[in-house]
Structure formats: structure tokens, C-alpha cells
Motif scaffolding. Structure first.
Motif, mmCIF file in Angstrom:
data_model
loop_
_atom_site.group_PDB
_atom_site.id
_atom_site.type_symbol
_atom_site.label_atom_id
_atom_site.label_comp_id
_atom_site.label_asym_id
_atom_site.label_seq_id
_atom_site.Cartn_x
_atom_site.Cartn_y
_atom_site.Cartn_z
ATOM 1 N N GLY A 37 0.848 -1.094 -0.128
ATOM 2 C CA GLY A 37 0.137 -0.158 -0.148
ATOM 3 C C GLY A 37 0.936 1.279 -0.026
ATOM 4 O O GLY A 37 2.100 1.225 0.413
ATOM 5 N N PRO A 38 0.342 2.303 -0.541
ATOM 6 C CA PRO A 38 1.118 3.560 -0.207
ATOM 7 C C PRO A 38 1.662 3.862 0.972
ATOM 8 O O PRO A 38 0.925 3.350 1.866
ATOM 9 C CB PRO A 38 0.224 4.703 -1.222
ATOM 10 N N ASN A 39 2.403 5.053 0.901
ATOM 11 C CA ASN A 39 2.563 5.613 2.327
ATOM 12 C C ASN A 39 1.355 6.065 3.000
ATOM 13 O O ASN A 39 0.482 6.878 2.405
ATOM 14 C CB ASN A 39 3.714 6.817 2.369
ATOM 15 N N ARG A 204 -5.448 0.481 0.754
ATOM 16 C CA ARG A 204 -5.483 1.913 0.467
ATOM 17 C C ARG A 204 -6.253 2.743 1.246
ATOM 18 O O ARG A 204 -7.508 2.304 1.393
ATOM 19 C CB ARG A 204 -5.859 2.338 -1.279
ATOM 20 N N ASP A 205 -6.042 4.110 1.652
ATOM 21 C CA ASP A 205 -6.766 4.783 2.328
ATOM 22 C C ASP A 205 -7.343 4.057 3.666
ATOM 23 O O ASP A 205 -8.468 4.193 3.857
ATOM 24 C CB ASP A 205 -7.857 5.445 1.781
ATOM 25 N N GLY A 206 -6.485 3.374 4.142
ATOM 26 C CA GLY A 206 -7.267 2.505 5.360
ATOM 27 C C GLY A 206 -8.160 1.376 5.163
ATOM 28 O O GLY A 206 -8.507 0.659 5.888
ATOM 29 N N ARG A 207 -8.295 0.943 3.662
ATOM 30 C CA ARG A 207 -9.304 -0.045 3.412
ATOM 31 C C ARG A 207 -8.623 -1.318 2.728
ATOM 32 O O ARG A 207 -7.615 -0.884 1.750
ATOM 33 C CB ARG A 207 -10.298 0.504 2.479
ATOM 34 N N LEU A 208 -8.689 -2.320 2.920
ATOM 35 C CA LEU A 208 -8.162 -3.567 2.467
ATOM 36 C C LEU A 208 -8.962 -3.667 1.066
ATOM 37 O O LEU A 208 -10.133 -4.127 0.989
ATOM 38 C CB LEU A 208 -8.294 -4.810 3.363
ATOM 39 N N LEU A 209 -8.150 -3.440 -0.194
ATOM 40 C CA LEU A 209 -8.707 -3.642 -1.414
ATOM 41 C C LEU A 209 -8.774 -5.115 -1.959
ATOM 42 O O LEU A 209 -9.937 -5.500 -2.550
ATOM 43 C CB LEU A 209 -8.057 -2.724 -2.556
ATOM 44 N N GLU A 210 -7.995 -5.855 -1.619
ATOM 45 C CA GLU A 210 -7.974 -7.113 -2.373
ATOM 46 C C GLU A 210 -7.006 -7.976 -1.261
ATOM 47 O O GLU A 210 -5.874 -7.549 -1.072
ATOM 48 C CB GLU A 210 -7.670 -7.103 -3.641
ATOM 49 N N PHE A 293 -0.495 -3.894 -8.814
ATOM 50 C CA PHE A 293 -0.762 -3.035 -7.905
ATOM 51 C C PHE A 293 -1.036 -1.551 -8.307
ATOM 52 O O PHE A 293 -1.929 -1.195 -7.788
ATOM 53 C CB PHE A 293 0.776 -3.027 -7.092
ATOM 54 N N ILE A 294 -0.291 -1.156 -9.183
ATOM 55 C CA ILE A 294 -0.710 0.169 -9.672
ATOM 56 C C ILE A 294 -2.159 0.337 -10.206
ATOM 57 O O ILE A 294 -2.846 1.329 -9.917
ATOM 58 C CB ILE A 294 0.686 0.725 -10.764
ATOM 59 N N LYS A 295 -2.629 -0.552 -10.872
ATOM 60 C CA LYS A 295 -3.779 -0.684 -11.383
ATOM 61 C C LYS A 295 -4.924 -0.902 -10.282
ATOM 62 O O LYS A 295 -5.984 0.126 -10.204
ATOM 63 C CB LYS A 295 -4.046 -1.939 -12.449
ATOM 64 N N LEU A 296 -4.873 -1.391 -9.270
ATOM 65 C CA LEU A 296 -5.401 -1.512 -8.223
ATOM 66 C C LEU A 296 -5.488 -0.468 -7.409
ATOM 67 O O LEU A 296 -6.743 -0.042 -6.981
ATOM 68 C CB LEU A 296 -5.048 -3.059 -7.489
ATOM 69 N N ILE A 297 -4.295 0.175 -7.039
ATOM 70 C CA ILE A 297 -4.386 1.312 -6.270
ATOM 71 C C ILE A 297 -5.075 2.428 -6.920
ATOM 72 O O ILE A 297 -5.758 3.419 -6.247
ATOM 73 C CB ILE A 297 -3.065 1.808 -6.017
ATOM 74 N N ASN A 298 -4.965 2.631 -8.267
ATOM 75 C CA ASN A 298 -5.754 3.592 -9.128
ATOM 76 C C ASN A 298 -7.114 3.530 -9.317
ATOM 77 O O ASN A 298 -7.570 4.236 -10.267
ATOM 78 C CB ASN A 298 -4.887 3.896 -10.332
#
Length: 304
Positions: A37-39, A204-210, A293-298
Motif C-alpha cells: 500500500g502507499p505511504n 489504500r486509505d485504510g481499506r483492504l482492497l484485495e 498493484f498500480i492498477k488496483l491502487i488507481n
């Protein structure tokens, strides 16, 4: 399915702001779980909650099938954020104190773990003389000293050179495969996680995306040809009109990715040269964990 770590609706709020929101993680026994995840995404906060350094606002945590107890915490090794030591003591003395604190009486393990992280030759030097990378390795040695069932490591290869990173990567694989430890590792080095992880969790932003197995990520990998040219407009014309290729994507002002499965690199090169299109580079590649990762984060589709 045996999970060594499970969280259900794990949430942490600071001053009315949710920094971790409703996270439900599932870490299988004996696997290496890469936490990405991002910083500021909440990775470190979750790790602190798993080690009882931070109290959750709500939600549940189960480790080794149990709620938090001192016995459960005794089966966890961790290195979260920057490792702190008694700077005037040697590496060996710091680990000896850790053994006393943990009630662990196998003092032979001290030399074993120092050897594992390549610090045995300098174990008599005070820690204040250590570089950042050496302190990171000592932090890993302390985390694995008591042979815990669960190892939680936050950015463990910070400050290490490429050779040091490779040796620590090999150590993690040994701990998982030969010692049966379960590892939860956060890292910004996606290429390293890609080489060792069995499962990844993306936050991302405190939420587990996957949560997804690396086997599934690799199964979604798509081969493509990456073309770099200073004459992109002309190159696109040749691809579409001369070669009848339509499945390609413009990444930036010089780079084109060609996803046609049957496309011949030699034929593309020949057509471009015959049409006076310069080729700075052209290589066959595949989508990586970084792409995923980048596609998921975006928030984009995972498929290519």
C-alpha cells in the motif's frame, strides 16, 4: 483452511478520523503474506494492532486461533518501524536482554540468528557503530530469536544493499519453508514481494482492497511487446494500417505496448524500419506485480 491471523472489521480512529476502516485479513499458516500500500495507507497501524502496540477502536483480532493473551504475544516476533536498541551494548548483549525479557533460555540461538543475518563477525561491537542496514539486520535477528510462529516485519530491508536484500530474501524463504513460520511483510520493493510472497494484501486509505494469491496474480500476467520510438504517430499508423494490429496502447509520448498475442517482433521491426520509424528499443515483457498493484491502487480494472 487454517488461518494463523484473522481480523474482522478491524478499525482504528484517531481524533475522529478513520485511519484503518473495516479491515478483514486472512493469513494462512506457514505462508509469506506481502502487505502492500502507499505511504499512509494504514499498514503500520494494522501491524501495531496485531502486536498489541495500538488498541483497535473496533473489530476483532484472532491469532493462532485465540484472542490476545500474553501467551499469544509470546509466539509473535516483530520489527515495526525503526528498530531500537541499547546503543552502548553489543549485538550479542542486546539479544541476550531480549531473551531475558521473553523468558527464552536457549542462549545458543543468539549466535545462530546472528549468523543467519550475517552479523556474527561483529557481534562484540557496540550497536552505536552499526550502519542503518546492520541495525535492520539486527532487528530481524531479534524478531526471529525465539523461533516465533508468526513474524511481523515492517519494511525489513530498508537500508540494505542489493546483496543484503538478496540474503534476507533467502532467509525469509528458509524461515517459511524449513521453520514453518508465518511471515507478514510490508515493503515498498514490489519486486522483492513478487519473488517471495504466497499471498498479497493491498490496502489504500485504510481499506483492504484485495487479498489474492501470487499464483492468481501470475495467472493474470499478459505478455506484450513494448516499443519505444520518437515517432509515435507514424509508428501507430504502421501498426494499424500496415500490420493490421489494433490491440495496442499508448503509455506516454514515446512508449507503445502491443498486446497482440500472435504479433511477431521481427515483423514489427521490419515494417517500422521500412517506413522510416526509428526504434529506440523494443522488448517482449509481461505484466508484473507492480503493474497489478498500480492498477488496483488507481482503481482501474486489473485485466490488461
Amino acid at each position: 483452511m487454517t488461518y494463523i491471523v484473522q481480523t474482522n472489521g478491524l478499525t482504528k480512529t484517531y481524533q475522529g478520523i478513520e485511519v484503518v476502516s473495516n479491515v478483514s485479513m486472512h493469513i494462512k499458516k506457514g505462508e509469506i503474506y506481502g502487505f502492500l500500500g502507499p505511504n499512509g495507507a494504514g499498514k503500520t497501524t494494522i501491524m501495531k494492532m496485531l502486536t498489541s502496540l495500538v488498541k483497535p477502536t473496533s473489530g476483532e483480532i484472532s491469532i493462532l486461533g485465540n484472542k490476545f493473551t500474553h501467551m499469544v504475544l509470546g509466539n509473535i516476533g516483530s520489527m515495526i518501524e525503526y528498530p531500537i536498541f541499547y546503543e552502548n551494548l553489543t549485538a550479542e548483549e542486546n539479544l541476550d536482554l531480549h531473551c531475558e525479557y521473553m523468558g527464552y533460555h536457549n542462549k545458543k540461538a543468539i549466535q545462530e540468528v546472528l549468523d543467519m543475518v550475517n552479523l556474527k563477525q561483529i557481534d562484540k561491537k557496540p550497536v552505536k557503530t552499526f550502519s542503518l542496514g546492520m541495525k535492520q539486520r539486527l532487528g530481524i535477528a531479534r524478531a526471529i530469536l525465539t523461533k516465533p510462529d508468526l513474524l511481523i516485519l515492517d519494511e525489513p530491508v530498508n537500508g540494505l544493499d542489493p546483496l543484503g536484500i538478496k540474503k534476507i530474501r533467502q532467509l525469509f524463504q528458509v524461515l517459511s519453508k524449513e521453520y514453518g513460520m508465518t511471515l507478514l511483510i510490508s515493503s515498498h520493493l514490489l519486486s522483492e514481494i513478487e519473488q517471495i510472497a504466497d499471498t498479497i494484501g493491498v490496502i489504500r486509505d485504510g481499506r483492504l482492497l484485495e487479498e489474492v494469491s501470487m499464483e492468481d496474480v501470475r495467472g493474470q500476467n499478459t505478455e506484450y511487446i513494448e516499443l519505444v520510438t520518437s515517432n509515435q504517430t507514424r509508428a501507430c499508423f504502421v501498426l494499424e494500417k500496415e500490420l493490421q494490429l489494433t490491440n495496442f496502447k499508448i503509455l506516454n509520448e514515446k512508449t507503445i505496448r502491443i498486446y497482440e498475442a500472435e504479433a511477431s517482433q521481427a515483423a514489427i521491426s521490419k515494417a517500422l524500419i521500412l517506413n522510416d520509424v526509428d526504434i529506440e528499443s523494443m522488448n517482449k515483457k509481461y505484466t508484473s506485480l507492480e503493474d497489478y498493484f498500480i492498477k488496483l491502487i488507481n482503481g482501474n480494472s486489473i485485466s490488461a
